[in-house]
Design a protein around this motif. Sequence first.
Motif, PDB file in Angstrom:
ATOM      1  N   LEU A  25       1.599   6.741  -6.750  1.00  0.00           N
ATOM      2  CA  LEU A  25       0.482   7.593  -7.159  1.00  0.00           C
ATOM      3  C   LEU A  25       0.815   9.067  -6.933  1.00  0.00           C
ATOM      4  O   LEU A  25       0.590   9.918  -7.803  1.00  0.00           O
ATOM      5  CB  LEU A  25      -0.796   7.201  -6.399  1.00  0.00           C
ATOM      6  N   GLU A  26       1.371   9.340  -5.765  1.00  0.00           N
ATOM      7  CA  GLU A  26       1.761  10.711  -5.435  1.00  0.00           C
ATOM      8  C   GLU A  26       2.749  11.250  -6.486  1.00  0.00           C
ATOM      9  O   GLU A  26       2.637  12.396  -6.932  1.00  0.00           O
ATOM     10  CB  GLU A  26       2.417  10.698  -4.043  1.00  0.00           C
ATOM     11  N   ASP A  77      -7.529  -0.670  -6.571  1.00  0.00           N
ATOM     12  CA  ASP A  77      -8.119   0.677  -6.446  1.00  0.00           C
ATOM     13  C   ASP A  77      -7.054   1.763  -6.651  1.00  0.00           C
ATOM     14  O   ASP A  77      -7.259   2.707  -7.421  1.00  0.00           O
ATOM     15  CB  ASP A  77      -8.825   0.839  -5.085  1.00  0.00           C
ATOM     16  N   ILE A  78      -5.900   1.601  -5.994  1.00  0.00           N
ATOM     17  CA  ILE A  78      -4.843   2.622  -6.164  1.00  0.00           C
ATOM     18  C   ILE A  78      -4.253   2.536  -7.571  1.00  0.00           C
ATOM     19  O   ILE A  78      -3.985   3.555  -8.214  1.00  0.00           O
ATOM     20  CB  ILE A  78      -3.701   2.455  -5.126  1.00  0.00           C
ATOM     21  N   PHE A 137      -4.782  -4.258  -4.430  1.00  0.00           N
ATOM     22  CA  PHE A 137      -4.578  -2.810  -4.558  1.00  0.00           C
ATOM     23  C   PHE A 137      -4.979  -2.266  -5.931  1.00  0.00           C
ATOM     24  O   PHE A 137      -4.423  -1.289  -6.410  1.00  0.00           O
ATOM     25  CB  PHE A 137      -3.139  -2.417  -4.194  1.00  0.00           C
ATOM     26  N   TYR A 162       2.501   1.714  -3.510  1.00  0.00           N
ATOM     27  CA  TYR A 162       1.587   2.208  -4.541  1.00  0.00           C
ATOM     28  C   TYR A 162       1.108   3.631  -4.252  1.00  0.00           C
ATOM     29  O   TYR A 162       0.930   4.433  -5.166  1.00  0.00           O
ATOM     30  CB  TYR A 162       0.382   1.266  -4.698  1.00  0.00           C
ATOM     31  N   ARG A 163       0.906   3.971  -2.987  1.00  0.00           N
ATOM     32  CA  ARG A 163       0.464   5.338  -2.654  1.00  0.00           C
ATOM     33  C   ARG A 163       1.552   6.347  -3.028  1.00  0.00           C
ATOM     34  O   ARG A 163       1.257   7.431  -3.532  1.00  0.00           O
ATOM     35  CB  ARG A 163       0.122   5.461  -1.172  1.00  0.00           C
ATOM     36  N   GLU A 189      -6.289   4.391 -10.024  1.00  0.00           N
ATOM     37  CA  GLU A 189      -6.024   5.841  -9.949  1.00  0.00           C
ATOM     38  C   GLU A 189      -4.739   6.204 -10.680  1.00  0.00           C
ATOM     39  O   GLU A 189      -4.663   7.235 -11.363  1.00  0.00           O
ATOM     40  CB  GLU A 189      -5.893   6.264  -8.478  1.00  0.00           C
ATOM     41  N   GLU A 241       0.828  -1.206   0.000  1.00  0.00           N
ATOM     42  CA  GLU A 241       0.000   0.000   0.000  1.00  0.00           C
ATOM     43  C   GLU A 241       0.865   1.260   0.000  1.00  0.00           C
ATOM     44  O   GLU A 241       0.604   2.197  -0.750  1.00  0.00           O
ATOM     45  CB  GLU A 241      -0.956   0.000   1.194  1.00  0.00           C
TER      46      GLU A 241
END
Length: 265
Positions: free
Chosen positions: A137-138, A169-170, A167, A133-134, A173, A130
Amino acid sequence: MFDYHMHSDFSADCETPMEDTIESAIEKGLSEICFTEHIDYEYPDPTIDFDLDIPAYAAKIKAVQEQYKGRITIKKGVEIGVQPYLLKRYEETLAQEPFDFIICSMHTTEKKDLHSGDFFKGKTVEEAYEMYYRELLECVQAFDQFSVLGHVDLVKRYTKEKSRLDFHDILTEIFQTIIPRGQGIELNTSGYRYGLDGGMPSADILKLYKACGGEILTIGSDSHVAETVAYQFKPSLQLLKEIGFKYIATFSERKPTFHSIEQLV
Ligand SMILES: [Zn+2]
Ligand SMILES: [Zn+2]
Protein backbone atom coordinates in the motif's frame (compact mmCIF):
# COMPACT_ATOMS: atom_id res chain seq x y z
CA MET A 1 -4.81 -15.57 -26.44
CA PHE A 2 -2.17 -13.44 -24.74
CA ASP A 3 0.45 -14.26 -22.14
CA TYR A 4 1.50 -11.09 -20.33
CA HIS A 5 4.06 -12.35 -17.85
CA MET A 6 7.13 -14.24 -19.01
CA HIS A 7 10.86 -14.19 -18.52
CA SER A 8 13.84 -15.00 -20.73
CA ASP A 9 17.57 -15.14 -20.14
CA PHE A 10 17.52 -11.35 -19.78
CA SER A 11 16.21 -12.06 -16.26
CA ALA A 12 18.79 -13.12 -13.69
CA ASP A 13 16.77 -16.15 -12.58
CA CYS A 14 16.06 -17.49 -16.06
CA GLU A 15 18.14 -19.25 -18.70
CA THR A 16 15.57 -19.69 -21.45
CA PRO A 17 16.39 -17.96 -24.73
CA MET A 18 13.59 -15.70 -25.91
CA GLU A 19 13.19 -17.67 -29.14
CA ASP A 20 12.29 -20.88 -27.25
CA THR A 21 9.46 -19.15 -25.42
CA ILE A 22 8.25 -17.43 -28.58
CA GLU A 23 8.20 -20.71 -30.52
CA SER A 24 6.27 -22.36 -27.69
CA ALA A 25 3.75 -19.50 -27.70
CA ILE A 26 3.26 -19.81 -31.46
CA GLU A 27 2.80 -23.57 -31.13
CA LYS A 28 0.15 -23.02 -28.48
CA GLY A 29 -1.70 -20.66 -30.78
CA LEU A 30 -1.10 -17.42 -28.87
CA SER A 31 -1.51 -14.23 -30.86
CA GLU A 32 0.43 -11.95 -28.52
CA ILE A 33 2.97 -12.19 -25.71
CA CYS A 34 4.76 -9.70 -23.52
CA PHE A 35 8.17 -10.31 -21.99
CA THR A 36 8.39 -8.89 -18.47
CA GLU A 37 12.02 -9.13 -17.43
CA HIS A 38 13.03 -8.60 -13.83
CA ILE A 39 14.50 -5.46 -12.39
CA ASP A 40 14.77 -5.95 -8.64
CA TYR A 41 17.14 -3.40 -7.13
CA GLU A 42 18.75 -4.16 -3.78
CA TYR A 43 17.47 -7.71 -3.82
CA PRO A 44 18.42 -9.17 -0.42
CA ASP A 45 20.03 -12.33 -1.85
CA PRO A 46 23.56 -11.18 -2.77
CA THR A 47 24.09 -14.15 -5.10
CA ILE A 48 21.55 -12.80 -7.63
CA ASP A 49 21.77 -9.44 -9.37
CA PHE A 50 18.36 -8.62 -10.78
CA ASP A 51 19.51 -5.74 -12.91
CA LEU A 52 18.52 -5.49 -16.56
CA ASP A 53 20.62 -4.33 -19.49
CA ILE A 54 17.83 -2.16 -20.89
CA PRO A 55 19.46 -1.08 -24.18
CA ALA A 56 20.37 -4.71 -25.02
CA TYR A 57 16.90 -5.89 -24.04
CA ALA A 58 15.18 -3.21 -26.14
CA ALA A 59 17.38 -4.13 -29.13
CA LYS A 60 16.58 -7.83 -28.74
CA ILE A 61 12.83 -7.17 -28.54
CA LYS A 62 13.06 -5.11 -31.70
CA ALA A 63 14.91 -7.94 -33.43
CA VAL A 64 12.41 -10.66 -32.46
CA GLN A 65 9.47 -8.41 -33.35
CA GLU A 66 10.95 -8.23 -36.83
CA GLN A 67 11.88 -11.92 -36.97
CA TYR A 68 8.41 -13.16 -35.96
CA LYS A 69 6.37 -10.51 -37.74
CA GLY A 70 3.05 -11.87 -38.98
CA ARG A 71 3.27 -14.93 -36.69
CA ILE A 72 2.98 -13.40 -33.24
CA THR A 73 2.95 -9.94 -31.66
CA ILE A 74 5.72 -9.41 -29.09
CA LYS A 75 5.65 -6.62 -26.51
CA LYS A 76 8.37 -5.06 -24.39
CA GLY A 77 7.53 -5.23 -20.71
CA VAL A 78 9.30 -5.26 -17.40
CA GLU A 79 8.58 -6.56 -13.89
CA ILE A 80 9.97 -4.28 -11.23
CA GLY A 81 10.37 -5.41 -7.64
CA VAL A 82 9.36 -2.43 -5.52
CA GLN A 83 10.41 -1.43 -2.04
CA PRO A 84 9.41 1.93 -0.56
CA TYR A 85 12.90 3.40 -0.53
CA LEU A 86 13.62 2.47 -4.18
CA LEU A 87 10.67 4.15 -5.87
CA LYS A 88 12.55 7.26 -7.00
CA ARG A 89 15.21 5.07 -8.56
CA TYR A 90 12.58 3.07 -10.46
CA GLU A 91 11.02 6.27 -11.78
CA GLU A 92 14.37 7.27 -13.22
CA THR A 93 15.00 3.84 -14.72
CA LEU A 94 11.57 3.58 -16.32
CA ALA A 95 11.91 7.03 -17.88
CA GLN A 96 14.87 5.72 -19.91
CA GLU A 97 12.86 3.39 -22.12
CA PRO A 98 9.32 3.41 -23.54
CA PHE A 99 8.07 0.06 -22.22
CA ASP A 100 4.71 -1.27 -23.41
CA PHE A 101 3.81 -2.73 -20.04
CA ILE A 102 5.10 -2.52 -16.47
CA ILE A 103 4.28 -5.02 -13.72
CA CYS A 104 4.75 -3.71 -10.19
CA SER A 105 5.59 -6.64 -7.93
CA MET A 106 6.82 -6.91 -4.38
CA HIS A 107 9.30 -9.73 -3.76
CA THR A 108 10.90 -8.14 -0.70
CA THR A 109 9.26 -6.76 2.43
CA GLU A 110 11.06 -4.92 5.24
CA LYS A 111 14.19 -5.41 3.11
CA LYS A 112 13.83 -9.14 3.64
CA ASP A 113 13.47 -11.78 0.95
CA LEU A 114 10.11 -13.56 0.70
CA HIS A 115 11.52 -16.33 -1.50
CA SER A 116 14.22 -17.45 0.94
CA GLY A 117 11.80 -17.31 3.85
CA ASP A 118 13.85 -14.70 5.71
CA PHE A 119 10.94 -12.31 5.94
CA PHE A 120 8.76 -14.87 7.72
CA LYS A 121 11.14 -15.64 10.55
CA GLY A 122 9.72 -14.71 13.94
CA LYS A 123 6.32 -13.67 12.56
CA THR A 124 2.89 -15.25 12.66
CA VAL A 125 1.27 -15.83 9.28
CA GLU A 126 -1.12 -12.94 9.94
CA GLU A 127 1.71 -10.57 10.90
CA ALA A 128 3.55 -11.45 7.70
CA TYR A 129 0.46 -10.85 5.53
CA GLU A 130 -0.28 -7.55 7.21
CA MET A 131 3.27 -6.24 6.82
CA TYR A 132 3.41 -7.35 3.20
CA TYR A 133 0.13 -5.64 2.30
CA ARG A 134 0.92 -2.47 4.29
CA GLU A 135 4.23 -2.10 2.51
CA LEU A 136 2.55 -2.71 -0.86
CA LEU A 137 0.00 0.00 0.00
CA GLU A 138 2.80 2.37 0.93
CA CYS A 139 4.44 1.73 -2.46
CA VAL A 140 1.31 2.30 -4.55
CA GLN A 141 0.48 5.47 -2.63
CA ALA A 142 3.89 6.91 -3.48
CA PHE A 143 4.43 5.46 -6.93
CA ASP A 144 2.32 5.22 -10.07
CA GLN A 145 4.69 4.22 -12.86
CA PHE A 146 3.18 0.83 -13.64
CA SER A 147 0.39 -0.86 -15.57
CA VAL A 148 -0.68 -3.66 -13.20
CA LEU A 149 0.19 -5.09 -9.80
CA GLY A 150 1.88 -8.48 -10.08
CA HIS A 151 0.73 -11.55 -8.11
CA VAL A 152 -0.96 -9.37 -5.46
CA ASP A 153 -1.12 -12.09 -2.81
CA LEU A 154 2.37 -13.53 -3.42
CA VAL A 155 2.82 -13.79 0.35
CA LYS A 156 0.51 -16.83 0.38
CA ARG A 157 2.97 -18.79 -1.77
CA TYR A 158 5.44 -18.91 1.08
CA THR A 159 3.25 -19.59 4.10
CA LYS A 160 2.31 -23.16 4.87
CA GLU A 161 -0.71 -22.24 6.95
CA LYS A 162 -3.55 -20.15 5.62
CA SER A 163 -4.04 -16.73 7.15
CA ARG A 164 -7.10 -16.55 9.39
CA LEU A 165 -7.62 -12.94 8.29
CA ASP A 166 -8.27 -11.89 4.69
CA PHE A 167 -6.89 -8.31 4.90
CA HIS A 168 -9.58 -7.09 2.54
CA ASP A 169 -9.49 -3.71 4.31
CA ILE A 170 -5.90 -2.99 3.22
CA LEU A 171 -6.49 -4.55 -0.20
CA THR A 172 -9.50 -2.27 -0.69
CA GLU A 173 -7.26 0.73 0.00
CA ILE A 174 -4.73 -0.58 -2.52
CA PHE A 175 -7.41 -1.07 -5.18
CA GLN A 176 -9.02 2.30 -4.46
CA THR A 177 -5.62 3.88 -5.01
CA ILE A 178 -4.78 2.23 -8.32
CA ILE A 179 -8.17 1.91 -10.05
CA PRO A 180 -8.87 5.66 -10.46
CA ARG A 181 -5.38 6.03 -11.94
CA GLY A 182 -6.22 3.56 -14.71
CA GLN A 183 -4.06 0.77 -13.35
CA GLY A 184 -5.01 -2.86 -12.84
CA ILE A 185 -3.88 -6.21 -11.57
CA GLU A 186 -2.78 -9.44 -13.19
CA LEU A 187 -3.97 -12.97 -12.71
CA ASN A 188 -0.71 -14.87 -12.39
CA THR A 189 -1.26 -18.55 -13.14
CA SER A 190 2.08 -19.72 -11.72
CA GLY A 191 0.21 -20.44 -8.48
CA TYR A 192 -1.00 -23.68 -10.07
CA ARG A 193 2.61 -24.78 -10.56
CA TYR A 194 3.51 -24.08 -6.95
CA GLY A 195 0.79 -26.31 -5.58
CA LEU A 196 -1.53 -23.47 -4.58
CA ASP A 197 -5.23 -23.93 -5.13
CA GLY A 198 -5.22 -21.56 -8.11
CA GLY A 199 -3.57 -18.44 -9.44
CA MET A 200 -2.46 -15.29 -7.69
CA PRO A 201 -4.48 -13.55 -6.49
CA SER A 202 -7.10 -15.93 -5.13
CA ALA A 203 -10.73 -15.75 -6.19
CA ASP A 204 -11.79 -13.76 -3.09
CA ILE A 205 -9.32 -11.00 -3.99
CA LEU A 206 -10.38 -11.01 -7.64
CA LYS A 207 -13.97 -10.57 -6.45
CA LEU A 208 -12.92 -7.73 -4.17
CA TYR A 209 -11.09 -6.04 -7.05
CA LYS A 210 -14.25 -6.34 -9.16
CA ALA A 211 -16.40 -4.95 -6.32
CA CYS A 212 -14.02 -1.96 -6.05
CA GLY A 213 -14.70 -1.23 -9.73
CA GLY A 214 -11.57 -2.85 -11.13
CA GLU A 215 -11.70 -3.70 -14.81
CA ILE A 216 -8.10 -3.74 -16.02
CA LEU A 217 -6.88 -7.29 -15.79
CA THR A 218 -4.05 -9.08 -17.55
CA ILE A 219 -3.26 -12.79 -17.50
CA GLY A 220 0.25 -14.19 -17.31
CA SER A 221 1.98 -17.52 -16.71
CA ASP A 222 5.16 -16.05 -15.19
CA SER A 223 7.02 -18.57 -17.33
CA HIS A 224 10.72 -19.07 -16.82
CA VAL A 225 10.77 -22.08 -19.18
CA ALA A 226 9.10 -22.41 -22.58
CA GLU A 227 6.79 -25.29 -21.60
CA THR A 228 4.75 -23.26 -19.11
CA VAL A 229 3.60 -20.57 -21.53
CA ALA A 230 -0.17 -20.01 -21.10
CA TYR A 231 -0.21 -22.61 -18.32
CA GLN A 232 -3.72 -23.17 -16.89
CA PHE A 233 -5.19 -20.25 -18.82
CA LYS A 234 -8.42 -22.10 -19.57
CA PRO A 235 -9.60 -22.62 -15.98
CA SER A 236 -8.32 -19.16 -15.10
CA LEU A 237 -10.37 -17.47 -17.81
CA GLN A 238 -13.36 -19.55 -16.82
CA LEU A 239 -12.97 -18.31 -13.23
CA LEU A 240 -12.71 -14.69 -14.36
CA LYS A 241 -15.84 -15.10 -16.41
CA GLU A 242 -17.71 -16.62 -13.47
CA ILE A 243 -16.68 -13.72 -11.25
CA GLY A 244 -18.12 -11.38 -13.84
CA PHE A 245 -15.10 -9.90 -15.57
CA LYS A 246 -15.75 -9.09 -19.20
CA TYR A 247 -12.30 -8.23 -20.56
CA ILE A 248 -8.63 -9.15 -20.61
CA ALA A 249 -6.27 -6.28 -21.34
CA THR A 250 -3.17 -6.11 -23.50
CA PHE A 251 -0.88 -3.06 -23.62
CA SER A 252 0.88 -0.94 -26.20
CA GLU A 253 3.05 1.93 -25.00
CA ARG A 254 1.34 1.55 -21.63
CA LYS A 255 -2.16 2.00 -23.03
CA PRO A 256 -4.66 -0.85 -22.59
CA THR A 257 -6.72 -2.58 -25.26
CA PHE A 258 -9.61 -4.72 -24.06
CA HIS A 259 -10.49 -8.17 -25.38
CA SER A 260 -13.73 -9.96 -24.62
CA ILE A 261 -13.25 -12.95 -22.30
CA GLU A 262 -16.32 -14.51 -23.86
CA GLN A 263 -14.39 -14.91 -27.10
CA LEU A 264 -11.33 -16.37 -25.38
CA VAL A 265 -12.88 -19.17 -23.33
ZN1 LIG B 1 7.30 -11.81 -9.55
ZN1 LIG C 1 7.80 -12.82 -12.93
